[in-house]
Design a protein around this motif. Structure first.
Motif, mmCIF file in Angstrom:
data_model
loop_
_atom_site.group_PDB
_atom_site.id
_atom_site.type_symbol
_atom_site.label_atom_id
_atom_site.label_comp_id
_atom_site.label_asym_id
_atom_site.label_seq_id
_atom_site.Cartn_x
_atom_site.Cartn_y
_atom_site.Cartn_z
ATOM 1 N N UNK A 151 0.837 -1.205 0.000
ATOM 2 C CA UNK A 151 0.000 0.000 0.000
ATOM 3 C C UNK A 151 0.869 1.250 0.000
ATOM 4 N N UNK A 152 1.974 1.213 0.727
ATOM 5 C CA UNK A 152 2.928 2.326 0.654
ATOM 6 C C UNK A 152 3.516 2.437 -0.747
ATOM 7 N N UNK A 153 3.800 1.320 -1.360
ATOM 8 C CA UNK A 153 4.322 1.293 -2.736
ATOM 9 C C UNK A 153 3.354 2.015 -3.675
ATOM 10 N N UNK A 154 2.071 1.718 -3.553
ATOM 11 C CA UNK A 154 1.060 2.389 -4.376
ATOM 12 C C UNK A 154 1.030 3.890 -4.110
ATOM 13 N N UNK A 155 1.363 4.287 -2.890
ATOM 14 C CA UNK A 155 1.327 5.698 -2.504
ATOM 15 C C UNK A 155 2.531 6.477 -3.008
ATOM 16 N N UNK A 156 3.654 5.789 -3.253
ATOM 17 C CA UNK A 156 4.898 6.515 -3.508
ATOM 18 C C UNK A 156 5.577 6.169 -4.827
ATOM 19 N N UNK A 158 4.006 4.065 -7.767
ATOM 20 C CA UNK A 158 3.128 3.194 -8.555
ATOM 21 C C UNK A 158 3.682 2.865 -9.932
ATOM 22 N N UNK A 159 4.616 3.689 -10.429
ATOM 23 C CA UNK A 159 5.217 3.414 -11.737
ATOM 24 C C UNK A 159 5.996 2.104 -11.743
ATOM 25 N N UNK A 160 6.366 1.605 -10.582
ATOM 26 C CA UNK A 160 7.100 0.348 -10.501
ATOM 27 C C UNK A 160 6.199 -0.871 -10.424
ATOM 28 N N UNK A 161 4.889 -0.667 -10.455
ATOM 29 C CA UNK A 161 3.944 -1.746 -10.194
ATOM 30 C C UNK A 161 3.116 -2.080 -11.429
ATOM 31 N N UNK A 162 3.088 -3.357 -11.732
ATOM 32 C CA UNK A 162 2.209 -3.865 -12.788
ATOM 33 C C UNK A 162 0.851 -4.224 -12.204
ATOM 34 N N UNK A 163 0.875 -4.942 -11.088
ATOM 35 C CA UNK A 163 -0.318 -5.383 -10.370
ATOM 36 C C UNK A 163 0.056 -5.501 -8.901
ATOM 37 N N UNK A 164 -0.922 -5.283 -8.028
ATOM 38 C CA UNK A 164 -0.709 -5.479 -6.588
ATOM 39 C C UNK A 164 -1.759 -6.453 -6.071
ATOM 40 N N UNK A 165 -1.280 -7.467 -5.351
ATOM 41 C CA UNK A 165 -2.133 -8.473 -4.728
ATOM 42 C C UNK A 165 -1.856 -8.447 -3.232
ATOM 43 N N UNK A 166 -2.892 -8.312 -2.423
ATOM 44 C CA UNK A 166 -2.736 -8.179 -0.981
ATOM 45 C C UNK A 166 -3.541 -9.270 -0.296
ATOM 46 N N UNK A 167 -2.933 -9.944 0.661
ATOM 47 C CA UNK A 167 -3.632 -10.978 1.426
ATOM 48 C C UNK A 167 -3.537 -10.655 2.913
ATOM 49 N N UNK A 368 -2.984 10.189 -3.808
ATOM 50 C CA UNK A 368 -2.440 9.317 -4.852
ATOM 51 C C UNK A 368 -3.214 8.002 -4.925
ATOM 52 N N UNK A 369 -3.613 7.479 -3.773
ATOM 53 C CA UNK A 369 -4.388 6.240 -3.778
ATOM 54 C C UNK A 369 -5.749 6.439 -4.431
ATOM 55 N N UNK A 370 -6.340 7.604 -4.243
ATOM 56 C CA UNK A 370 -7.641 7.888 -4.863
ATOM 57 C C UNK A 370 -7.538 8.007 -6.375
ATOM 58 N N UNK A 371 -6.336 8.302 -6.868
ATOM 59 C CA UNK A 371 -6.115 8.417 -8.318
ATOM 60 C C UNK A 371 -5.420 7.177 -8.889
#
Length: 434
Positions: A151-156, A158-167, A368-371
């Motif tokens: 979730x921090x990754x998505x906040x700071x 996101x260009x490094x992320x293809x997909x995020x899966x959280x369990x 950033x998370x909202x966008x």
């Protein structure tokens, strides 16, 4: 230099990376990170996308899977998997009672450990990603605290992320440590009630053990002192798929008869020590409250200890004075942990300084998370003992496009207990296939 070796169905490759201790000072001290690549045996992984696995914690190295165990077999069908030992854990440069004195005294140690939260872990991930992917974004699978990092990754970044899966790891974006623990106590009590309903004989056995500990000083192997409160913290087991059953088996072998009378058995004490010791993951104890700290003006101040005082039903001595069952506690760290566990005793002053520390920076960016534009799917386990469901669902609503799978089929360790089915479901949600 990398080395590769085989297990049934997979090829494992060791990777080591150098990253800055402080990413704000990239020319300064470097530390080592270790990652284990897992690919399918007999297949050329070239060109396959990467999946980065972030373990729960804080303070645990990536799980040591064997072959295609748990979700790995499903993952290697389409990914190159990197099991990353987050900084300070596993085979990465360690941080523990043996190594921290190299930093100096407790104040220097606390300053050092302030660099071991999710913000630094994510910057580590971004530092090593280009070397593995050639700059392409990767999929991140975050379990528990690994989901906090995601979730921090998505906040700071996101260009490094293809997909995020959280369990089992959507954090409350604004929840303080105190609020997290306060929300946890009703869940922990429900887990206790369910355990005692399943194993009613454990009510008397838990009281018998607590009474013995209240009357005797008991040492476990290695010198770890077992107190009533320490015994209660075996309740951490109740958050896993088979935890209630394992706790029952532990309790049923508690006593032996000796010339001096009944005593806690060596077998029980060794099993309890294994469950309770922080020797293998001291950062869990040192940083547990700090992972929730986001107000630069506020210290966590042993939040769990304060909140426990608000719940007298968890006072074992009051229970023993009456007819109530002794209730086990959950995922909390207290000052007494640093008085009873030999792996933590030398770090007591460091822990006090971390508890009193201010200046912690926010970890999540609501705007950033909202966008968000990264596909995100999260398994939220109904009545998860470790992560509050309401906090997780509030966060899910705050992240644009995030899809949830809310289920009571699994406990907090669903990605391990549910294996490929959990990963399949999350991938399908992220890809809008269901």
């Amino acid at each position: 230099m990398t080395s590769s070796y085989r297990q049934p169905g997979v090829v494992l490759t060791d990777h080591r990376f150098r990253v800055p201790l402080d990413h704000a000072a990239p020319a300064g001290e470097q530390i080592e990170l270790y990652g284990r690549e897992v690919t399918a045996a007999g297949q050329d992984p070239t060109g396959r996308p990467w999946l980065l696995y972030l373990e729960g914690g804080p303070g645990f190295g990536a799980r040591r899977f064997t072959g295609t165990q748990a979700w790995i077999g499903r993952a290697v069908r389409e990914f190159r998997v990197l099991l990353l030992d987050q900084r300070g854990t596993g085979r990465s440069t360690p941080a523990n009672r043996q190594t921290l004195p190299l930093r100096g005294g407790p104040a220097a140690q606390a300053d050092h450990l302030a660099q071991f939260r999710a913000d630094s872990i994510v910057r580590d991930c971004e530092a090593i990603r280009p070397a593995l992917t050639g700059g392409a974004p990767w999929t991140v699978l975050g379990q528990s605290f690994g989901g906090f990092c995601a979730t921090h990754y998505l906040s700071t970044a996101p260009e490094g992320l293809r997909t995020v899966l959280v369990t089992g790891g959507l954090p409350g974006l604004d929840a303080t440590a105190e609020e997290v623990y306060r929300a946890a106590y009703p869940r922990v009590e429900r887990k206790n009630r369910a355990h005692y309903a399943r194993y009613p004989q454990d009510v008397a056995r838990a009281r018998e053990i607590a009474e013995h500990l209240d009357a005797h000083e008991v040492r476990m192997p290695g010198g770890h002192r077992l107190t009533v409160e320490g015994f209660q913290s075996l309740g951490l087991m109740l958050g896993g798929a088979d935890g209630s059953h394992q706790l029952h088996y532990l309790l049923e072998d508690a006593f032996v008869h000796t010339p001096a009378g009944p005593a806690l058995s060596d077998a029980f004490l060794e099993a309890a020590r294994s469950a309770l010791s922080f020797a293998g993951h001291p950062l869990y104890a040192l940083l547990h409250e700090a992972i929730y700290a986001q107000d630069p003006t506020a210290a966590t101040g042993w939040a769990a200890e304060r909140v426990r005082a608000e719940h007298p039903r968890f006072d074992a001595r009051k229970a023993l004075a009456g007819d109530d069952p002794v209730l086990f506690t959950g995922e909390t760290v207290h000052p007494w942990h640093f008085e009873t566990d030999p792996a933590l005793v030398p770090l007591r002053e460091t822990a006090e300084l971390l508890a009193a520390r201010t200046g912690w920076q926010p970890l999540y960016d609501r705007e950033r998370l909202a966008a968000n534009e990264v596909p995100v799917a999260a398994a939220v386990y109904h009545d998860d003992m470790y992560v509050d469901t309401a906090h997780s669902l509030d966060t899910a609503r705050a992240v644009r496009g995030l899809r949830t799978w809310v289920t009571d089929e699994f406990e907090h360790d669903g990605v391990r207990a549910g294996g490929p089915r959990v990963l399949d479901r999350l991938l399908a949600l992220a890809r809008d296939e269901v």
